[in-house]
Design an enzyme around this catalytic site. Structure first.
Site, PDB file in Angstrom:
ATOM      1  CB  CYS A  59      -0.897  -0.100   1.054  1.00  0.00           C
ATOM      2  SG  CYS A  59      -2.051  -1.568   1.354  1.00  0.00           S
ATOM      3  N   GLY A  77       5.928   7.495   0.801  1.00  0.00           N
ATOM      4  CA  GLY A  77       6.453   8.059   1.950  1.00  0.00           C
ATOM      5  C   GLY A  77       7.327   7.333   2.689  1.00  0.00           C
ATOM      6  CG  ASP A 135      -4.323 -11.866 -10.935  1.00  0.00           C
ATOM      7  OD1 ASP A 135      -3.663 -10.951 -10.491  1.00  0.00           O
ATOM      8  OD2 ASP A 135      -3.814 -12.817 -11.249  1.00  0.00           O
ATOM      9  CB  CYS A 138      -2.275   6.480  10.545  1.00  0.00           C
ATOM     10  SG  CYS A 138      -3.363   6.774   9.315  1.00  0.00           S
TER      11      CYS A 138
HETATM   12  C1  LIG Z   1      -2.343   4.769   4.365  1.00  0.00           C
HETATM   13  S1  LIG Z   1      -2.238   4.748   2.754  1.00  0.00           S
HETATM   14  C2  LIG Z   1      -0.443   4.363   2.245  1.00  0.00           C
HETATM   15  C3  LIG Z   1       0.367   5.611   2.650  1.00  0.00           C
HETATM   16  C4  LIG Z   1       1.862   5.270   2.287  1.00  0.00           C
HETATM   17  N1  LIG Z   1       2.158   3.968   2.351  1.00  0.00           N
HETATM   18  C5  LIG Z   1       2.905   6.315   2.734  1.00  0.00           C
HETATM   19  O1  LIG Z   1       3.820   6.038   3.417  1.00  0.00           O
HETATM   20  O2  LIG Z   1       2.798   7.618   2.415  1.00  0.00           O
HETATM   21  C6  LIG Z   1      -2.887   3.464   2.284  1.00  0.00           C
HETATM   22  C7  LIG Z   1      -2.803   2.955   0.875  1.00  0.00           C
HETATM   23  O3  LIG Z   1      -3.736   1.840   0.375  1.00  0.00           O
HETATM   24  C8  LIG Z   1      -4.002   1.951  -0.708  1.00  0.00           C
HETATM   25  N2  LIG Z   1      -5.117   1.076  -0.678  1.00  0.00           N
HETATM   26  C9  LIG Z   1      -6.601   1.186  -0.543  1.00  0.00           C
HETATM   27  N3  LIG Z   1      -7.396   0.175  -0.862  1.00  0.00           N
HETATM   28  C10 LIG Z   1      -6.426  -0.745  -1.046  1.00  0.00           C
HETATM   29  C11 LIG Z   1      -6.431  -2.269  -1.473  1.00  0.00           C
HETATM   30  N4  LIG Z   1      -7.617  -2.864  -1.417  1.00  0.00           N
HETATM   31  N5  LIG Z   1      -5.351  -2.720  -1.876  1.00  0.00           N
HETATM   32  C12 LIG Z   1      -4.316  -2.295  -1.813  1.00  0.00           C
HETATM   33  N6  LIG Z   1      -4.110  -0.913  -1.386  1.00  0.00           N
HETATM   34  C13 LIG Z   1      -5.111  -0.041  -1.360  1.00  0.00           C
HETATM   35  C14 LIG Z   1      -4.633   3.530  -1.067  1.00  0.00           C
HETATM   36  O4  LIG Z   1      -4.608   3.859  -2.171  1.00  0.00           O
HETATM   37  C15 LIG Z   1      -3.534   4.144   0.044  1.00  0.00           C
HETATM   38  O5  LIG Z   1      -2.537   4.667  -1.290  1.00  0.00           O
END
Ligand SMILES: C[S@@+](CC[C@H](N)C(=O)[O-])C[C@H]1O[C@@H](n2cnc3c(N)ncnc32)[C@H](O)[C@@H]1O
Length: 408
Positions: A234, A239, A287, A356
């Site tokens: 994710c 960041g 997938d 968070c």
């Molecule tokens: C908390 S943020 C990540 C922040 C990032 N790691 C950083 O340090 O800046 C969560 C991320 O999960 C992604 N996300 C949302 N649903 C998801 C899914 N089903 N599978 C994977 N990523 C997902 C979002 O697009 C988002 O960018």
């Protein structure tokens, strides 16, 4: 700008934030860009007013009502102790002042003038979250919520691929920006006073990045070492990916992916600026499987989407945007992500789950369920322990669990 014109601007900004379409900081920033006549002091005063309202939105709405004009009136009366006549004078409708109060608003003002502490809810949080928050903080609930309501400091992550923390502090000091080392993160600097960091050479040259100290500690908890194979599932705009690249000293491989291609697209320019060369952005597979990485990763980072309840210091508007349905949807996504990440970890490797959020439903409950279904994983301790919070660490609220896959 006159005090009344600043009030009118704050109301306009709050109206847009209340539509719920954009983060509050984006709305404030965009207002500043499209109102160049507003000086730095005006913008600061307007922003302070907006955030004062967002931080006490629940109490203010309960004391009066929740129109943006009523919320600002509540801040003038309950936040600043302004007299009734002074509030009426500010809402004069003259020049750039907000329109005069109508009869209903006059009545709201009377209610606000009569409101006392006893009439107001004890906590400025949605009712449905209170039980979870009480479970999370126990006897520390008051301290924890008060700390989540205070403004956050500006923390920087030093890019150790380019400079040491001491060198970065000196370069920033030469540019007129004083900092101090963050108390817990060895790669952090806390900025003293208010400065636009993204305008500095130190930022443009990739020496520092704005990043909350808690976020730095979460990235360090991955304990990625040079030469490892890491998957950041994710990654968002990267960041934590960039912090991990620095911890690995540019050696080994980090695959960075995200379902949001637009956010992931922001990673490439940041990698360039940081001089990070061991990151490979990976489009999210249709997938949703990463078979080529099955059993191959030393570390899989799951910085999952969550309620953001640990970041209310920076995004107070989030408190009132998240619904019970959102929490249910998020916990399902968190469970699904944990399930799909597990087979990717190699024996002896670690799955690191980060939110968070301070809500047990997104934290302990997810990990307990995962461990029950995956007996081949066991908790591995991290230096800070699983919970970071503003009242204990001075950071945003984070939950960090490192889970080691046992060798068969
Ligand atoms: C908390 S943020 C990540 C922040 C990032 N790691 C950083 O340090 O800046 C969560 C991320 O999960 C992604 N996300 C949302 N649903 C998801 C899914 N089903 N599978 C994977 N990523 C997902 C979002 O697009 C988002 O960018």
């Amino acid at each position: 700008m006159t005090p009344a014109a600043r009030i009118a601007a704050a109301i306009e900004i709050i109206e847009e934030i209340e539509q719920g379409l954009k983060p509050a900081d984006d709305v404030v920033r965009q207002w500043g860009r499209s109102h160049r006549f507003a000086g730095a002091k005006d913008r600061r005063a307007i922003s302070e007013r907006v955030y004062a309202v967002l931080r006490r939105r629940g109490l203010y709405a309960a004391a009066g009502n929740e129109t943006p004009r009523a919320l600002v009136m509540a801040d003038l009366v309950l936040g600043e102790g302004q007299a009734r006549d002074d509030v009426v004078t500010l809402f004069s409708g003259e020049g750039h002042a907000p329109a005069p109060l109508d009869d209903d608003e006059q009545a709201v003002l009377s209610t606000l003038m009569a409101a006392s502490g006893q009439d107001l809810p004890a906590y400025d949080v949605p009712d449905f979250m209170l039980q979870e928050l009480t479970q999370a903080f126990g006897a520390d609930l008051d301290d924890a919520l008060a700390a989540l309501d205070r403004p956050a400091p500006v923390d920087l992550r030093v890019n150790t691929l380019k400079v040491s923390r001491e060198e970065a502090a000196t370069i920033l000091a030469d540019a007129g920006i004083d900092t101090e080392p963050t108390p817990h993160s060895p790669i952090g600097l806390r900025v003293k006073g208010s400065h636009l960091i993204t305008g500095t050479q130190a930022y443009k040259q990739g020496l520092v990045e704005p990043m909350d100290e808690g976020s730095q500690l979460a990235a360090l908890a991955v304990a990625a070492e040079p030469g490892m194979q890491v998957l950041d599932m994710c990654a968002g705009a990267g960041g934590k990916t960039l912090a991990i690249a620095a911890a690995m000293d540019n050696s080994g491989q980090i695959y960075a992916t995200d379902t949001d291609a637009r956010r992931l697209g922001n990673l490439a320019p940041r990698m360039k600026r940081a001089g990070a060369r061991n990151i490979q952005p990976l489009p999210w597979p249709q997938d949703a499987s990463f078979e080529a990485l099955n059993g191959k990763c030393d570390r899989v980072l799951l910085d999952v989407p969550c309620s953001g309840s640990g970041s209310w210091r920076r995004h107070p508007e989030q408190k009132w945007r998240v619904t019970p349905d959102d929490i249910e949807r998020l916990t399902k996504t968190q469970t699904a992500l944990l399930r799909s990440a597990a087979p990717l970890v190699k024996p002896g490797g670690r799955l690191v789950y980060i939110t968070c959020s301070v809500l047990p439903a997104e934290n302990e409950a997810r990990i307990d369920a995962f461990l029950e279904a995956h007996p081949d994983f066991a908790p591995h301790s991290t230096p800070t322990g699983p919970r970071l919070a503003p009242h204990t660490h001075g950071t945003d609220g984070f939950f960090i669990r490192s889970l080691q896959r046992q060798s068969p």
